[in-house]
Write a protein that holds these residues in place. Sequence first.
Motif: not given
Length: 99
Positions: A92-98
């Motif tokens: 989620w962190v890698k692909y959410s732009g965060m």
Amino acid sequence: MIERETISAHEINKYDYCPYQWYYERLYGRAELRRLYAQRNARLHLEDSMSANFRKGEGYHQRSYFLLRLRRMAWKIAVLLFAAAAFGGYVWVKYSGMG
């Protein structure tokens, strides 16, 4: 009845299976326990108590081992859920732009 001070490997195995059985057999001896069973059965008008006791003991051990297997399975599921949550958080962190 306790005569010997040493314990055999067979007795350790019996203790591991059921400490109560080991203790009473060591304290009274197998022959005396059988005599006490027969005396009790005659007093209570019971017939095949040895097999009834075996079934009771078997039921006790089945319940105990079921709970042990349940605890082990719960531990494995908890570890898998933690790993899935950690991996999901990473994705989620890698692909959410965060990240």
